[in-house]
Design a protein around this motif. Structure first.
Motif, short mmCIF file in Angstrom:
data_model
loop_
_atom_site.label_atom_id
_atom_site.label_comp_id
_atom_site.label_asym_id
_atom_site.label_seq_id
_atom_site.Cartn_x
_atom_site.Cartn_y
_atom_site.Cartn_z
N LEU A 375 -6.27 -9.20 2.19
CA LEU A 375 -6.80 -9.88 3.23
C LEU A 375 -6.69 -9.30 4.41
N PHE A 376 -5.56 -8.71 4.71
CA PHE A 376 -5.19 -7.83 6.00
C PHE A 376 -6.02 -6.67 5.83
N TRP A 382 -11.43 -2.65 6.59
CA TRP A 382 -12.63 -2.96 6.13
C TRP A 382 -13.61 -3.64 7.30
N LYS A 383 -12.91 -4.08 8.18
CA LYS A 383 -13.64 -4.87 9.23
C LYS A 383 -14.48 -5.85 8.85
N LEU A 384 -14.43 -6.82 7.76
CA LEU A 384 -15.20 -7.79 7.27
C LEU A 384 -14.88 -8.92 8.37
N TRP A 387 -14.79 -14.94 8.47
CA TRP A 387 -15.34 -15.96 7.84
C TRP A 387 -15.31 -15.57 6.35
N VAL A 388 -15.72 -14.32 6.33
CA VAL A 388 -15.62 -13.70 4.88
C VAL A 388 -14.25 -13.66 4.43
N VAL A 389 -13.15 -13.29 5.33
CA VAL A 389 -11.78 -13.35 4.86
C VAL A 389 -11.34 -14.62 4.43
N VAL A 390 -11.87 -15.85 5.51
CA VAL A 390 -11.46 -16.99 4.94
C VAL A 390 -11.79 -17.65 3.80
N VAL A 391 -13.17 -17.11 3.14
CA VAL A 391 -13.54 -17.53 1.94
C VAL A 391 -13.01 -16.81 0.75
N CYS A 392 -12.50 -15.49 0.94
CA CYS A 392 -11.87 -14.69 0.15
C CYS A 392 -10.40 -15.27 0.00
N GLY A 393 -9.89 -15.76 1.00
CA GLY A 393 -8.56 -16.58 1.04
C GLY A 393 -8.48 -17.71 0.18
#
Length: 402
Positions: A375-376, A382-384, A387-393
């Motif tokens: 995620l980091f 990757w500078k996503l 909210w995308v990182v939240v979904v991935c988490g």
């Protein structure tokens, strides 16, 4: 010290356009900002500073330092301050509303539908805690590079981090910030510090003084009125207003104050209080919206509204009252030296929070560390979008929980 050359984007022409923009961005933050006040500052930094340049890095750090010195929910006060600077008092109100309302609605629904249901151990909740690790780590990295660029400031930051971990209390943070200010004033007394960028605060000093007078007036008058006037609503407003006025150190610190106000009085049972606290960890936005849950459990929808307004009113009065004076005070050369030390200490406090409670409550096994690392990387390299990182988490936490 190098100046920040980021061009600050002025508000768009037409105040209605600016207000709508604030509402959209703050609501997005209110829907996606998981992880508590320290993580919120990371989300704010990404949305307001990095992506939109509504404020320069130096001014954002100064605003964070100011809100750390004031009682109340620091992240909410930072959001209100940015809204006020961007579009006046209405801008601050809309920034608070957008950031707060999603959490209020979610917690009222939790109170209505999930009373007594233990959600603290579910996989997707754990995934959100791991997301907070990545968000806070990004904030520490970004602010550390800009605010602790030399060995003196790194030393201040590390000492502040160590003291915070070894002596964890709201008063220790305030004391650390004060001591760091004196150290910065002494260390940089002969250093030429570039002038702080001007912040145009569309609030008069007269109105600011009125806000500060109202803050202290209510703090003194409400407990006295409560003794004279028998009113459940007045008692509720007083309890939540005092809880919001006397807290340093963020949302988690307010919990014992709220518990003493609502459980012994019989407004909320101890079991329902703990269930609501578990629910509050699951929603984005400020933890102070736990007041909405408690108000609903006590007096329904009206109670939720009164409790929420009462606990956040001190934050609004204080930040609006302080901003017009802060802009001129922080331009003083001596104050600038103190702010150098304070900003370094804030980075240290962020670093301490990254370890405890963020890291210690989220990284419990190697698989958690692996997910946090992914995620980091997605967030920083990757500078996503967050909210995308939240979904991935959430997805990763769910898989780890199976």
């Amino acid at each position: 010290m190098e100046t920040n050359q980021t061009e600050i984007k002025r508000p768009p022409k037409g105040n209605l356009h600016a207000l709508l923009e604030i509402l959209i961005v703050s609501t997005k933050l209110g829907l996606t900002s998981f992880g508590g006040p320290i993580a919120h500052l990371g989300y704010f930094h990404n949305e307001y500073i990095r992506k939109r340049q509504w404020m320069d890095e130096r001014s954002y750090a100064d605003l964070v330092a100011l809100c750390q010195l004031l009682p109340g929910p620091a992240s909410s006060q930072v959001g209100i301050g940015i809204g006020v600077i961007r579009a006046g008092l209405l801008g601050g109100l809309i920034a608070w509303l957008g950031f707060t309302l999603p959490s209020v609605i979610a917690l009222v629904l939790f109170a209505f539908m999930l009373k007594g249901f233990d959600i603290s151990s579910t996989g997707w909740i754990h995934g959100l805690k791991i997301v907070a690790v990545a968000i806070v780590a990004q904030a520490v990295l970004g602010m550390g590079q800009k605010l602790t660029p030399d060995k003196k400031r790194v030393t201040i930051g590390i000492i502040a981090s160590s003291v915070t971990l070894l002596w964890s209390s709201s008063f220790s943070q305030v004391l650390l910030i004060g001591v760091a200010g004196f150290i910065g004033l002494w260390m940089y007394r002969n250093t030429t510090v570039p002038d702080a960028p001007h912040l145009s605060v569309p609030v008069s000093r007269t109105f600011a003084m009125i806000c500060l007078t109202i803050f202290f007036g209510l703090l003194i008058a409400l407990p006295l009125l409560r003794q004279v006037v028998e009113s459940g609503w007045l008692s509720m407003f007083d309890s939540f207003y005092r809880s919001g006025s006397l807290v340093f150190g963020g949302g988690h610190v307010v919990l014992p104050l709220l518990e003493r106000e609502v459980v012994p009085t019989g407004w909320v049972s101890n079991e329902d209080f703990l269930a609501g606290y578990g629910a509050a960890q699951a929603v984005p936005g400020p933890l102070f919206t736990f007041a909405a849950y408690l108000g609903f459990m006590s007096k329904g929808i009206s109670g939720a509204v009164v409790a929420t307004l009462a606990i956040f009113l001190p934050a609004f009065l204080l930040i609006v009252g302080a901003l017009p004076f802060w802009n001129s005070v922080r331009k003083n050369p001596h104050i600038q030296g103190a702010l150098i030390g304070i900003n370094a200490a804030v980075v240290g406090i962020l670093l301490a929070a990254l370890y405890n409670p963020v890291w210690t409550t989220a990284i419990l096994r190697p698989a958690d560390f692996a997910l946090a690392s992914v995620l980091f990387i997605l967030l920083v390299f990757w500078k996503l979008p967050p909210w995308v990182v939240v979904v991935c988490g959430i997805a990763g936490g769910t898989l780890l929980g199976i």
